[in-house]
Motif scaffolding. Structure first.
Motif, short mmCIF file in Angstrom:
data_model
loop_
_atom_site.label_atom_id
_atom_site.label_comp_id
_atom_site.label_asym_id
_atom_site.label_seq_id
_atom_site.Cartn_x
_atom_site.Cartn_y
_atom_site.Cartn_z
N LEU A 245 29.93 -4.20 22.11
CA LEU A 245 29.59 -5.47 21.33
C LEU A 245 27.70 -5.04 21.65
CD1 LEU A 245 31.90 -7.73 22.00
CD2 LEU A 245 31.65 -6.90 19.97
N PRO A 246 27.11 -5.36 20.59
CA PRO A 246 25.63 -5.45 20.80
C PRO A 246 25.17 -6.46 21.82
CG PRO A 246 26.08 -6.33 18.56
CD PRO A 246 27.05 -5.96 19.43
N TYR A 247 25.89 -6.53 22.54
CA TYR A 247 25.01 -7.32 24.14
C TYR A 247 25.37 -7.65 25.03
CZ TYR A 247 29.20 -10.14 23.40
OH TYR A 247 30.50 -10.83 23.11
N ARG A 304 21.90 -26.11 15.45
CA ARG A 304 20.76 -26.34 15.09
C ARG A 304 19.78 -25.46 16.79
NH1 ARG A 304 19.43 -31.45 17.73
NH2 ARG A 304 22.10 -31.78 17.49
N TYR A 305 20.78 -24.78 18.04
CA TYR A 305 21.03 -23.14 18.33
C TYR A 305 21.31 -22.27 18.26
CZ TYR A 305 20.93 -25.67 23.15
OH TYR A 305 20.57 -26.17 24.78
N GLN A 306 22.16 -21.60 16.59
CA GLN A 306 21.67 -21.09 16.32
C GLN A 306 21.06 -21.09 15.08
OE1 GLN A 306 25.14 -21.34 13.23
NE2 GLN A 306 26.69 -19.38 14.31
N GLU A 307 20.27 -22.08 14.45
CA GLU A 307 19.17 -21.68 13.91
C GLU A 307 18.03 -20.77 14.80
OE1 GLU A 307 17.11 -21.89 10.34
OE2 GLU A 307 19.49 -21.16 11.48
N ALA A 308 17.47 -22.27 15.65
CA ALA A 308 16.66 -21.99 16.18
C ALA A 308 16.42 -20.11 17.07
CB ALA A 308 16.86 -22.66 17.88
N ILE A 309 17.77 -19.76 17.90
CA ILE A 309 17.91 -18.09 17.74
C ILE A 309 17.99 -17.67 16.94
CG2 ILE A 309 19.71 -16.88 18.70
CD1 ILE A 309 20.66 -18.95 20.38
N ARG A 310 18.57 -17.73 15.69
CA ARG A 310 17.98 -16.68 14.76
C ARG A 310 16.33 -17.09 14.05
NH1 ARG A 310 17.51 -17.36 8.94
NH2 ARG A 310 17.20 -19.03 9.32
N LYS A 319 12.10 -10.69 24.88
CA LYS A 319 12.47 -12.34 24.40
C LYS A 319 13.20 -11.55 22.94
CE LYS A 319 10.04 -15.38 26.63
NZ LYS A 319 9.43 -16.41 26.97
N ILE A 320 12.52 -11.41 22.13
CA ILE A 320 13.07 -10.95 20.58
C ILE A 320 14.72 -9.98 20.87
CG2 ILE A 320 12.25 -10.15 18.40
CD1 ILE A 320 11.29 -12.43 19.36
N LYS A 321 14.77 -9.40 21.93
CA LYS A 321 16.03 -8.43 22.08
C LYS A 321 16.84 -9.56 22.49
CE LYS A 321 17.57 -4.70 25.25
NZ LYS A 321 18.66 -5.31 25.82
N LEU A 322 16.78 -10.09 23.29
CA LEU A 322 17.68 -11.30 23.39
C LEU A 322 18.35 -12.30 22.56
CD1 LEU A 322 16.47 -11.72 27.32
CD2 LEU A 322 18.45 -10.89 26.67
N ALA A 323 17.12 -12.40 22.12
CA ALA A 323 17.44 -13.35 20.90
C ALA A 323 18.17 -12.66 19.64
CB ALA A 323 16.43 -14.11 20.06
N LYS A 324 18.46 -11.51 20.11
CA LYS A 324 18.95 -10.96 18.85
C LYS A 324 20.01 -10.65 19.40
CE LYS A 324 16.23 -10.07 15.13
NZ LYS A 324 16.86 -10.72 13.86
#
Length: 346
Positions: A245-247, A304-310, A319-324
């Protein structure tokens, strides 16, 4: 790493075994048939009277056993919880508690919470201690002010409006049968220890005994408790071997399986935040909580969490990598948890 998210997690793993009481009423239908032979009427009449007398004795004995809780309730004064308290608790647990409870778990824990509170009320009332009406009015007014402030937030107002419509209750009922009950419990629980009211020889409040006594008063049986607990879905069996999985699956150790559509879902979701706390993703989630969503992660705030992360932006490549990676985690979580709850069939 100790932080606000981790502190919030510590209070919501429930350990009670109390469950909802259901009253079963049995109706006895008597069917009388006229005998075709007129010469046997007197005999049938005597026989009927004899059978009726025996049945009455047996029925009385049977009911005296089955209605023991009610007899106990009649012999001792106590405060019965209102069904609106249960229904509001279910709703709040499902949508705004940090564990992602299943519908079945909501049924279980809403009763557990309500019984726990009313058992304390009853325990103190027997010792002639309660919150007087003057203080209750003070708390009531404070709660009204706090709720009015919350309703200025568009997201909270939308939530409250939907809850009032779904449960068909008023703002006043929400205050009286939920918020005020919670506030009263907190105050009396503090007083219990501060004033040492009815503590045992070790200085402890015998909560187990108090809750058992209150359950007996309202007629909640051990059998029903067990039945309701057994309805809570068990953890699913994980896939073997686990897919790539990609995380960071080493740090975030929550295994997956697949749903009927063949999509990845987590084997359990109730303690999602326990699994993700103090991990690779902790700091970013806290940042999103404090600076963007400004609420804890619940079903109410999930999208709202989903949208904030996306849509997360940063000059920090890490941080961008973690968000993805979090975006994938939340995509799987979104497929795992139920987002709607029909309270009429819950």
């Amino acid at each position: 790493m100790n932080n606000k998210l981790n502190e919030s997690i510590g209070n919501w793993e429930k350990t009670g075994t109390e469950v909802k009481y259901k009253i079963y009423q049995k109706t006895i239908h008597k069917q009388q048939k006229k005998p075709k032979n007129p010469f046997i009427k007197p005999f049938l009449a005597v026989a009927a009277l004899f059978i009726f007398a025996i049945s009455t004795i047996l029925l009385t004995m049977n009911l005296s056993n089955k209605e023991a809780p009610q007899q106990l309730a009649d012999s001792e004064s106590f405060t019965m919880y209102d069904e609106r308290t249960i229904e509001i608790t279910k709703y709040e647990m499902f949508f705004r508690d940090m564990p992602f409870y299943s519908k079945e778990a909501v049924e279980f824990f809403s009763l557990s919470e309500t019984i726990r509170k009313y058992a304390l009320f009853h325990y103190l009332e027997k010792r002639d201690y309660r919150l007087d009406e003057e203080n209750r009015n003070v708390y009531r007014e404070r709660i009204k002010t706090e709720l009015e402030y919350d309703m200025k937030d568009a997201n909270l107002k939308a939530y409250y409006d939907k809850m009032f419509a779904d449960l068909q209750i008023t703002v006043e009922e929400y205050i009286e049968y939920y918020l005020l009950i919670n506030r009263e419990y907190d105050k009396l629980y503090q007083d219990l220890f501060n004033k040492r009211i009815g503590l045992d020889e070790t200085g402890a409040y015998p909560s187990g005994d108090a809750e058992k006594e209150y359950r007996s008063l309202v007629g909640i049986t051990e059998q029903y408790m067990d039945e309701l607990a057994e309805k809570i879905p068990e953890r699913l069996e994980p896939m073997e071997p686990q897919p790539n999985l990609p995380y960071n699956t080493t740090d975030f150790n929550l295994k997956v399986t697949t749903n009927e559509q063949g999509e990845y879902i987590f084997v359990e979701s109730m303690y999602f935040l326990t699994n993700i706390a103090q991990t690779y993703y902790d700091d970013l989630l806290l940042e999103i909580n404090r600076e963007i969503v400004k609420e804890e992660l619940t079903r109410h705030s999930f999208k709202r969490y989903q949208e904030a992360i996306r849509t997360y932006l940063s000059d920090d490549a890490e941080k961008i990598k973690l968000a993805k990676e979090l975006e994938t985690i939340f995509e799987i979580l979104g497929r795992t948890i139920e987002m709607e709850y029909d309270m009429a069939t819950g």
